[in-house]
Write an enzyme that holds these catalytic residues in place. Structure first.
Site, PDB file in Angstrom:
ATOM      1  N   GLY A 187       3.808   2.739  29.585  1.00  0.00           N
ATOM      2  CA  GLY A 187       5.107   2.284  29.088  1.00  0.00           C
ATOM      3  C   GLY A 187       5.161   0.764  29.025  1.00  0.00           C
ATOM      4  O   GLY A 187       4.686   0.081  29.938  1.00  0.00           O
ATOM      5  N   GLY A 241       1.007   0.840  34.533  1.00  0.00           N
ATOM      6  CA  GLY A 241       1.494   1.556  35.697  1.00  0.00           C
ATOM      7  C   GLY A 241       0.450   2.444  36.341  1.00  0.00           C
ATOM      8  O   GLY A 241      -0.762   2.211  36.208  1.00  0.00           O
ATOM      9  N   GLY A 248      -0.792   5.551  35.828  1.00  0.00           N
ATOM     10  CA  GLY A 248      -1.830   6.157  35.002  1.00  0.00           C
ATOM     11  C   GLY A 248      -2.826   5.134  34.494  1.00  0.00           C
ATOM     12  O   GLY A 248      -4.041   5.398  34.439  1.00  0.00           O
ATOM     13  N   ASP A 269      10.006   0.987  37.151  1.00  0.00           N
ATOM     14  CA  ASP A 269      10.472   1.808  38.272  1.00  0.00           C
ATOM     15  C   ASP A 269      10.201   1.140  39.621  1.00  0.00           C
ATOM     16  O   ASP A 269      10.775   1.538  40.635  1.00  0.00           O
ATOM     17  CB  ASP A 269       9.782   3.178  38.261  1.00  0.00           C
ATOM     18  N   ARG A 294      38.901   4.761  33.090  1.00  0.00           N
ATOM     19  CA  ARG A 294      37.810   5.708  32.852  1.00  0.00           C
ATOM     20  C   ARG A 294      36.755   5.634  33.947  1.00  0.00           C
ATOM     21  O   ARG A 294      36.574   4.604  34.596  1.00  0.00           O
ATOM     22  CB  ARG A 294      37.132   5.425  31.514  1.00  0.00           C
ATOM     23  N   ALA A 339      28.798  -1.014  41.451  1.00  0.00           N
ATOM     24  CA  ALA A 339      29.087   0.387  41.105  1.00  0.00           C
ATOM     25  C   ALA A 339      29.539   1.145  42.350  1.00  0.00           C
ATOM     26  O   ALA A 339      29.245   0.746  43.487  1.00  0.00           O
ATOM     27  CB  ALA A 339      27.840   1.043  40.510  1.00  0.00           C
ATOM     28  N   GLU A 340      30.244   2.240  42.117  1.00  0.00           N
ATOM     29  CA  GLU A 340      30.774   3.017  43.241  1.00  0.00           C
ATOM     30  C   GLU A 340      29.741   3.963  43.846  1.00  0.00           C
ATOM     31  O   GLU A 340      29.773   4.248  45.047  1.00  0.00           O
ATOM     32  CB  GLU A 340      31.994   3.823  42.794  1.00  0.00           C
TER      33      GLU A 340
END
Length: 322
Positions: free
Chosen positions: A13, A104, A106, A129, A164, A188-189
């Site tokens: 990737g 990565g 692989g 990641d 929202r 963020a929550e």
């Protein structure tokens, strides 16, 4: 006396900082009188014989570009011995003294296979990641985090305007690093990650309690491996009736101009890889350890499995109520 020659490829990737790393490899190689060969489209290009000689003009204006100008591609042939032997023979045919592999898990496995076949290889960890062991940070992680935070900051504006709840899906099939770090940095929550079990009923109860306290909007980050964002959003809506929206960030996270951190990390990784090859070293990965560059045997990297999220990070998130 024959001029030394090294090769470089990007595999797996893509992520921001790959171009900056290739640039560093090229400039470091040329500074030592070494010719640098760019392998196109990763291991597939290596097997198919697609390459070009890289000079300073090849990497001009690449520092600020995301992605990889060498391109990347999946290559099933590198998963079997025949393909690995062909790749090694092609490198020998090019007169290459060493190979730099940027990618990565692989990609690093492919690098180790080539090392076993007599090709000196240095790996550079590149995975948003941040799950590659023996490096505190992999290439592209910081830029991906900044991309996520920018998106969440924009979402918070509209979330507060319309009362929202937004469920934001980040990459991370087996590792929730991006989700939890972005949650801490963006306020963020919740951060739902594969490493930590959660109960959607408990989340709904807490969201209702927040609403009763006058906090009528929220952001829930979910790593793709922790559940499907739409199903989580539907569960929240069905349980407590909140207007809920989903944003799947997808490949947006991978792109964009690399951050200052990723640019400097790329420079350090690239130069260290060339230095290692010129010192006749191989079979190792460069990594960041407490602000220093460290070489670790590829065998050790591969056998260690995925890098876990630091317990300190998880504790910090819990302390902040995430």
């Amino acid at each position: 006396m024959n001029r030394k020659r090294i090769a470089v490829l990007t595999s797996g990737g893509d992520c921001s900082g790959m171009n900056a790393t290739v640039r560093a490899v090229v400039r470091a190689g040329l500074a030592e009188g070494v010719e640098v060969v760019g392998i196109l489209k990763g291991y597939r290009g290596l097997i198919d014989g697609h390459y070009e000689i890289l000079g300073t003009r090849s990497v001009s204006n690449m520092l600020q570009r995301g992605g990889t100008f060498l391109q990347s591609a999946r290559c099933r042939q590198m998963m079997d011995e025949a393909g690995q032997h062909l790749a090694a023979e092609n490198l020998r045919g090019l007169g290459v003294d060493g190979l730099v592999v940027i990618g990565g898990d692989g990609s690093l496995r492919g690098a180790l296979a080539l090392q076993h076949l007599g090709i000196r290889v240095i790996g550079i960890p590149a995975s948003i990641d941040n799950d590659i062991p023996f490096t505190d940070m992999s290439l592209g992680v910081d830029t991906a985090l900044n991309n996520i935070i920018h998106a969440v900051d924009c979402l918070k504006d509209t979330a507060s305007s319309h009362d929202r709840t937004f469920v934001v899906e980040t990459m991370g099939r087996n590792c929730g690093y991006l989700a939890v770090m972005a949650s801490i940095a963006s306020g963020a929550e919740y951060a739902l990650i594969p490493e930590v079990p959660y109960a959607i009923d408990d989340i709904c109860k807490n969201l209702r309690r927040r609403f009763e306290e006058g906090r009528s909007n929220s952001i829930i980050m979910v790593a793709e491996g922790a559940g499907k964002a739409q199903e989580i959003a539907d569960s929240i809506k069905d349980s407590i009736g909140f207007e809920t929206r989903v944003m799947i960030l997808g490949h947006y996270q991978r792109g964009g101009s690399p951050s200052a951190f990723d640019r400097t990390l790329a420079a350090r990784f690239g130069v260290a890889a060339v230095d290692a090859l010129l010192a006749n070293d191989g079979g190792k990965m460069v990594g960041l350890s407490y602000a220093s560059i460290k070489l670790t045997n590829l065998e050790q990297v591969i056998h260690a499995g995925r890098r876990p999220i630091d317990a300190v990070v998880l504790k910090l998130a819990a302390t902040l109520g995430i």
